[in-house]
Every structure is written in structure tokens, then in C-alpha cells.
Design a protein around this motif. Structure first.
Motif, PDB file in Angstrom:
ATOM      1  N   ASP A  58       4.147  11.669   0.242  1.00 24.72           N
ATOM      2  CA  ASP A  58       4.077  11.834   1.777  1.00 24.72           C
ATOM      3  C   ASP A  58       5.569  11.517   2.296  1.00 24.72           C
ATOM      4  N   ALA A  60       6.681  12.207   5.010  1.00 22.33           N
ATOM      5  CA  ALA A  60       6.781  11.786   6.625  1.00 22.33           C
ATOM      6  C   ALA A  60       6.870  10.467   6.564  1.00 22.33           C
ATOM      7  N   GLN A  61       6.068   9.512   5.734  1.00 20.56           N
ATOM      8  CA  GLN A  61       6.002   8.202   5.602  1.00 20.56           C
ATOM      9  C   GLN A  61       6.898   7.636   4.457  1.00 20.56           C
ATOM     10  N   SER A  62       7.563   8.539   3.591  1.00 19.69           N
ATOM     11  CA  SER A  62       8.452   8.240   2.526  1.00 19.69           C
ATOM     12  C   SER A  62       7.608   7.328   1.374  1.00 19.69           C
ATOM     13  N   THR A  63       6.215   7.635   1.217  1.00 24.17           N
ATOM     14  CA  THR A  63       5.494   6.940   0.338  1.00 24.17           C
ATOM     15  C   THR A  63       5.036   7.776  -0.738  1.00 24.17           C
ATOM     16  N   LYS A 129       4.147  -1.469  -2.444  1.00 27.85           N
ATOM     17  CA  LYS A 129       2.974  -2.017  -1.517  1.00 27.85           C
ATOM     18  C   LYS A 129       1.599  -2.611  -2.301  1.00 27.85           C
ATOM     19  N   VAL A 147       7.181   2.599  -1.372  1.00 29.36           N
ATOM     20  CA  VAL A 147       7.916   3.209  -0.207  1.00 29.36           C
ATOM     21  C   VAL A 147       9.254   3.376  -0.633  1.00 29.36           C
ATOM     22  N   GLU A 150      14.379   5.714   2.952  1.00 30.72           N
ATOM     23  CA  GLU A 150      14.355   7.057   3.997  1.00 30.72           C
ATOM     24  C   GLU A 150      15.619   8.029   3.555  1.00 30.72           C
TER      25      GLU A 150
END
Length: 313
Positions: A58, A60-63, A129, A147, A150
């Protein structure tokens, strides 16, 4: 001298005993399912160690959510998947390693692999996480949600590995077979593509050249020279032709063997921390005996030429 050459050929056959074929993967990642019925956006059959990687990214969430699947080298071994933010190999990789703890339960720990020496669990470049692992059917499965920093590019260098054992909660050194050395590549998180590292392809090519040169030398030309010395010299009409053919085969075999020896030295210098002691010792013995034999042939040929010259005077 035929028996001497036969001994060299026998030693060559011994080198073949240290080679171990790689096993081909029997399944593909698209056929794999998980006990929690979790689905991932992408999966790849990795090109080494019968390994597979599933992931969802993802941006957008950098996950990044991953499932890494591989058989450990031995039942009490370990498996690892890592991202290397600074290079393409093992050193510098930020690793997740799954193995059985002292109670026999599967655990996952993080390691900042800063050298070729023993590893200790430590914080890594990304945030973990959650993580877990399973072991069934001879296969380990490593799951993690991480995570990433960025502004990370969508293509990363990743490394994967398997090992044979764990001592005192510390993963032991893995093997240095071709599969272990080639278990790295680039991973496009958004496009779902994984490619092997070019360095591994280059080493594989050099190993193939090394093997071909030595097979031609020790496996073909030296035995042909032995056959000529054994069976042609009994014919009076073949004297001294058989000797020249015999010497030509042996010297040609030695020259090609020198090239094989040289490629072996080059491979050794490019493989830090990798040692094939038995293979190396057999090679040293072969090369030393062959050098002694060729020196004998050169001296013998010299005296034969002198005697032939004198007979024509």
C-alpha cells in the motif's frame, strides 16, 4: 606413467562426489493457500531455494504485507527474507528470520546483517507491526506486516535464505551452494515482478566454465592419453608415434587444466566467506601431481629428441 595418469583421473572422479544437484520446485505460488485464508495482491516463484513470496503493498500508507515460504535446509533450521536498502547482497540487509525457539514454537526475529559473521537480533530499517511463522509439511511460512520508510522507491533489493540449524537461539551459518549464493534480486512492489541478481548469473557462468574446462582436461584428455599409452605402444609400427600422441594429450590436458585452475582461483577470490575445503584440497593435489607428470614428460621428450637426432647423424 599410465598408472600415474590413472591415479590423476581417479582423483578427478572424487571431485564429482562433492557436487550436489539442486532440487526443482514442484509447486507454484498461485496454487498456495494459507490457513487464515489471507489473500495477497502478488506472488512470485523465486529463482532459488524452492522459495515463494506473496505480498501486498500500500504505497499511500507505505505498508507491506508479506508471506515468505521455503523449506529450511534441515527440519531444525531457519528461513529468512530481507530488504537491503544499500546493496544487492547479504551485508546490509534488514532481515526477518523464522525458526523454532527453545520451546519448539515458531518465532520471528529481526536482524540488521552488518557483516558475514554471527548475527544478533536487533532493530531494523523498517517498522514491524506484526509477525508470525508456521512449520508444517517440511515447509516454513513467515508472515509479516511492516511499515517502510516514506519516499521509498517501488523497486527494492530483496534477499532470501535458508539455514540448517539454530544454536542457543541464534541462526547458524547457511550453506554456500549455488542456490544460497543466488538468492537475491530486485522486487517491484507495485508491478508484482521479481528478478534474480545479475551477479549470481555471472558467478554461475564462471562456475560452468570452470567445470567444463576441468571435465575436458581431467575427464577426457588425460584418460585418452592413458588409453594411447596402454594400447598403442604394443604395436612396433606405432613407435614412437604413440609416445608423441600420448604426450600431446597429456600436455594439452594440463594446459586446459591450468585454465580451469585459474578460473577456480578467480571464483574463490570473488566469493568472500565461501570455502569448499574438500574441493580445494583435491584440486591442489591434482594440480601438483599433474605438474610433476608434465615436467617428467618434458624431460623425457627432450632426451628422446636428442637420441633421435644423434641416430640420424
Amino acid at each position: 606413467m599410465a598408472s600415474f595418469s590413472l591415479a590423476l583421473a581417479t582423483l578427478f572422479l572424487a571431485t564429482l562426489m562433492v557436487l550436489r544437484p539442486s532440487l526443482a520446485a514442484a509447486a507454484t505460488c498461485t496454487s498456495q493457500t494459507f490457513t487464515n485464508n489471507k489473500l495477497y495482491s502478488f506472488c512470485n516463484d523465486l529463482p532459488a531455494l524452492n522459495s515463494y513470496l506473496h505480498w501486498t503493498y500500500d504505497p499511500a500508507q507505505s505498508t507491506l504485507s508479506i508471506a515468505f515460504i521455503a523449506p529450511p535446509a534441515k527440519p531444525n533450521g531457519w528461513i529468512s527474507w530481507a530488504i537491503n536498502p544499500t546493496a544487492t547482497g547479504m551485508v546490509g540487509s534488514q532481515a526477518l528470520i523464522a525458526f523454532k525457539d527453545s520451546k519448539g514454537s515458531m518465532t520471528v526475529k529481526t536482524y540488521n546483517v552488518s557483516s558475514y559473521g554471527p548475527v544478533t537480533d536487533s532493530k531494523v530499517w523498517y517498522e514491524v507491526k506484526e509477525s508470525s511463522a508456521e512449520f508444517s509439511g517440511g515447509v516454513m511460512r513467515l508472515f509479516a506486516n511492516i511499515v517502510l520508510p516514506e519516499k521509498l522507491k517501488s523497486t527494492v533489493n530483496h534477499v532470501w535464505q535458508v539455514g540448517p540449524s539454530v544454536t542457543g537461539g541464534v541462526p547458524d551459518k547457511h550453506e554456500f551452494q549455488p542456490g544460497n549464493l543466488n538468492s537475491k534480486g530486485s522486487l517491484d512492489l507495485l508491478r508484482g515482478q521479481s528478478t534474480g541478481g545479475s551477479g549470481g548469473d555471472s558467478r554461475t557462468k564462471k562456475r560452468n566454465i570452470h567445470g567444463i574446462l576441468n571435465v575436458v582436461s581431467w575427464g577426457l584428455l588425460f584418460p585418452i592419453g592413458i588409453i594411447i599409452a596402454r594400447y598403442l605402444r604394443v604395436f612396433p609400427s606405432a613407435d614412437p608415434l604413440w609416445f608423441y600422441l600420448h604426450v600431446s594429450c597429456q600436455i594439452s590436458a594440463y594446459a586446459i587444466g591450468v585454465a580451469g585452475w585459474g578460473t577456480g582461483l578467480k571464483l574463490g577470490s570473488q566469493s568472500k566467506g565461501v570455502q569448499y575445503s574438500l574441493h580445494r584440497n583435491i584440486g591442489i593435489a591434482l594440480f601438483s601431481l599433474a605438474t610433476a607428470q608434465v615436467n617428467f614428460y618434458l624431460e623425457d621428450s627432450y632426451f628422446l629428441l636428442v637420441s633421435l637426432h644423434e641416430s640420424f647423424l
